[in-house]
Enzyme design. Structure first.
Site, short mmCIF file in Angstrom:
data_model
loop_
_atom_site.label_atom_id
_atom_site.label_comp_id
_atom_site.label_asym_id
_atom_site.label_seq_id
_atom_site.Cartn_x
_atom_site.Cartn_y
_atom_site.Cartn_z
N ARG A 1 6.23 -12.97 9.20
CA ARG A 1 6.95 -11.90 9.47
C ARG A 1 7.72 -11.64 10.20
NH1 ARG A 1 2.90 -7.75 9.44
NH2 ARG A 1 4.31 -6.09 9.14
N LYS B 1 4.05 0.90 9.61
CA LYS B 1 4.73 2.11 8.95
C LYS B 1 3.71 3.32 9.48
CE LYS B 1 3.30 0.25 5.07
NZ LYS B 1 2.45 -0.57 3.18
N GLU C 1 0.96 -1.21 -0.08
CA GLU C 1 -0.05 -0.02 -0.61
C GLU C 1 1.32 1.17 0.25
OE1 GLU C 1 -2.85 0.60 3.35
OE2 GLU C 1 -3.32 2.51 2.55
P1 ATP Z 1 2.98 -2.52 7.77
O1 ATP Z 1 2.44 -3.29 8.91
O2 ATP Z 1 4.90 -2.37 8.30
O3 ATP Z 1 2.37 -1.09 7.73
P2 ATP Z 1 2.01 -3.50 5.56
O4 ATP Z 1 1.91 -4.90 5.88
O5 ATP Z 1 0.53 -2.50 6.18
O6 ATP Z 1 3.06 -3.27 6.67
P3 ATP Z 1 1.92 -3.45 3.02
O7 ATP Z 1 2.26 -2.64 2.50
O8 ATP Z 1 0.47 -3.91 3.13
O9 ATP Z 1 2.15 -3.43 4.53
O10 ATP Z 1 2.56 -4.56 3.06
C1 ATP Z 1 3.19 -5.28 0.63
C2 ATP Z 1 3.63 -6.55 1.36
O11 ATP Z 1 4.52 -6.82 1.98
C3 ATP Z 1 2.82 -7.48 2.20
O12 ATP Z 1 2.26 -8.70 1.14
C4 ATP Z 1 2.95 -7.76 4.00
O13 ATP Z 1 2.11 -8.44 4.08
C5 ATP Z 1 4.47 -7.43 3.74
N1 ATP Z 1 5.46 -7.07 4.58
C6 ATP Z 1 4.62 -6.09 5.68
N2 ATP Z 1 5.46 -6.08 6.68
C7 ATP Z 1 6.28 -7.22 6.73
C8 ATP Z 1 7.42 -7.46 8.09
N3 ATP Z 1 7.81 -7.35 9.29
N4 ATP Z 1 8.13 -9.35 6.96
C9 ATP Z 1 7.41 -9.70 5.46
N5 ATP Z 1 6.74 -8.82 5.38
C10 ATP Z 1 6.14 -7.77 5.24
MG MG Z 2 -1.41 -2.71 4.97
#
Ligand code: ATP
Ligand code: MG
Length: 552
Positions: A257, A267, A32
């Site tokens: 993760r 984020k 996102e």
């Molecule tokens: P955050 O929780 O840090 O805001 P998010 O999951 O909301 O991250 P996205 O932009 O939705 O952020 O993430 C894009 C991809 O990266 C998703 O498939 C998510 O599962 C993966 N991702 C995010 N954080 C991690 C992590 N710490 N380890 C592995 N994969 C991750």
């Molecule tokens: Mg997200």
């Protein structure tokens, strides 16, 4: 590119290719665009791109841009740059917002099938009606609206006839389901906001749980890889794909993760650190963002090797941040030229060295890689040494400089401290030393030995430089806000995470460019900072110090 070691996701792919379920693997990385990518995202990138690549498949970079309030084109651009920098090329660049019309049609299909309804309950009421893990939910009084009424209201939602929050579209599944995600999840909400891609065309936006499976299916993604928090959403994911009658049926697979000690990764929290001025931007070298790590001096290879070492599993314990440092040291050891820099200068005058004379000494660029050749280092009557390489009253076993003691200057001569000059406050500001011309490095001098070797730079030609030394930004190891009553992760921000020092480096480094990397004798690996370096002053970020006790 390097392969990932075998893991359960790879096994599924192998099986699906062998059984003929798929003839090509298609994955996607779906960020996102509401922040910069961090080291956790690097793991997702490496798994998605890496696995597809191993099977000659395809990977899309898809922006999951369904929430206009939080998203921005700045984030879109930074994400593209970071994925490329990590070494990956996407087959297609897609935006979820390109599918809004298609998603709308699928929502209409659900309404027609009696599987979605417009609800007038407020967000609070919806939450209240949802029930808990131990109590079933309660049906909304609007749940049994007719198909005609729902179609009419949903169209009017699209046409902007209602305010934010006044109505939502919900999937009609089961308010008593033990899986809360299936208790009539909201699938569309009203948001009168300008979208970075679609402008003001839409005022209703699909929710993640509805949009994501459709996006995957539209792109014929075969394996939709996500993190374990989404495990409970898998039944809903499958429901959406099935009930929306999508031709493709992607399989959601979850992995644990990546968490790293002394590092916040969400984020939302990273944005808070930026917005509240704890750091000087998303690319601050203390941030665990890809752009911050790049600016600090990490290499794509070191990040990829680190992530591969952490493996792919369902678990998500925190990995020691020292492991990251281990991999950048390993990567730079044979790549980075060696050099000398003084971070805390103390002037030394060599009284028996001819005034005005400058000689050029020879030194290897990297003793572990002789092919990198030699460099010339000027030497003269005035040099700088490190302030803490001198002690007026040394303890036992101190082998560096003190009055009357002799040390080796790396690549140069033995010098002996003859006199200490102080200012009116008693602070040492200069040393007077003598040198012995017979002790020149490389001449095979064996007359006597000294126990200490210190580094130095010649004073009149050296390049003024700034050194930025970093400590962990976060002192605690948990991401939890609730560790102590009333405290947040901001209470764990390290007030001494950045130390800035003014010193000097060898003159041959004058032409250094941003992102050039060096190993400074005794100080560690440094990267030329792309933001603060000017024509008058080099700025170096310390990537890592030389040694660590960490072993893998
Ligand atoms: P955050 O929780 O840090 O805001 P998010 O999951 O909301 O991250 P996205 O932009 O939705 O952020 O993430 C894009 C991809 O990266 C998703 O498939 C998510 O599962 C993966 N991702 C995010 N954080 C991690 C992590 N710490 N380890 C592995 N994969 C991750
Ligand atoms: Mg997200």
């Amino acid at each position: 590119m390097e392969n990932l070691s075998s893991n359960f996701i790879k096994d599924v792919m192998i099986k699906d290719l062998e059984s003929g379920k798929h003839d090509k693997i298609i994955t996607r990385f779906p960020p996102e665009p509401n922040g910069y990518l961090h080291i956790g995202h690097a793991k997702s990138i490496i798994i998605n791109f890496g696995l597809a690549d191993e099977f000659n498949g395809k990977t899309n970079l898809r922006f999951d841009d369904t929430n206009p309030l939080k998203e921005d084109i700045e984030y879109v651009n930074s994400i593209k740059e970071d994925v490329k920098w990590l070494g990956f090329e996407w087959d297609n660049l897609f935006f979820a917002s390109d599918y809004f019309e298609e998603m709308y049609k699928r929502a209409v299909l659900l309404i027609k099938k009696g599987l979605a309804y417009v609800d007038d309950l407020s967000a609070d009421e919806i939450r209240e009606y949802r029930g808990t893990l131990t109590s079933p939910g309660k049906e909304s009084p609007y749940r049994d609206r007719s198909v005609e009424e729902n179609l009419d209201l949903f169209e009017r939602m699209r046409n902007g006839e209602f305010e934010n929050g006044q109505k939502v579209l919900r999937a009609k599944i089961d308010m008593k389901s033990p899986n809360i995600n299936l208790r009539d999840p909201v699938i569309y909400r009203i948001s009168h906001a300008t979208h970075h891609n679609t402008g003001d065309k839409w005022c209703i936006y699909p929710m993640y749980a509805f949009a994501h499976p459709l996006e995957d299916a539209i792109e014929d993604v075969t394996h939709s890889i996500c993190t374990v928090e989404f495990e409970d959403q898998r039944p809903l994911y499958n429901w959406v794909v099935e009930q929306c009658e999508m031709e493709s049926t992607p399989q959601q697979i979850e992995f644990g993760r990546l968490n790293v000690t002394n590092t916040v990764m969400s984020k939302r929290k990273l944005k808070q650190l930026v917005d509240e001025g704890f750091v000087d931007g998303w690319d601050d070298p203390r941030m665990p963002t890809i752009s911050g790590m790049r600016r600090k001096g990490f290499t794509p290879e070191s990040i990829r090797n680190f992530v591969r070492e952490t493996g792919v599993s369902k678990g998500s314990g925190a990995v020691d941040s020292q492991m990251l440092e281990h991999f950048v040291r390993e990567d730079l050891k044979l790549k980075a030229p060696r050099t000398m820099g003084i971070l805390n200068p103390l002037k030394v005058v060599i009284t028996n060295y001819p005034e005005g004379q400058i000689e050029l000494l020879d030194a290897e660029i990297n003793p572990e890689v002789p092919e990198m050749g030699m460099r010339k280092i000027p030497f003269s009557r005035e040099i700088y040494i490190e302030k803490d390489d001198f002690l007026e009253n040394p303890p036992a076993k101190y082998f560096r400089l003190f009055p009357g003691n002799e040390v080796r200057l790396k690549h140069a001569y033995f010098i002996k401290c003859e006199e200490v000059i102080k200012d009116i406050n008693g602070e040492v500001i200069e040393l007077r030393c003598t040198y012995d011309p017979l002790t020149k490095s490389g001449t095979g001098f064996t007359g006597r030995k000294v126990k200490g070797t210190i580094h130095w730079v010649e004073a009149t030609n050296s390049v003024p430089s700034e050194f930025r030394l970093y400590e962990p930004l976060i002192l605690d190891n948990t991401e939890e806000d609730t560790a102590e009553e009333g405290k947040t992760f901001l209470d764990n921000v390290n007030p001494e995470s950045l130390v800035v020092l003014q010193g000097f480096v060898e003159p041959n480094m004058r032409e250094s460019r941003p992102h050039d990397k060096f190993q400074f004798f005794r100080h560690g690996y440094f990267n030329v900072d792309p933001k603060h370096t000017t024509v008058d002053k080099l700025v170096f970020n310390r990537i890592v110090s030389l040694k660590s006790s960490f072993k893998i």
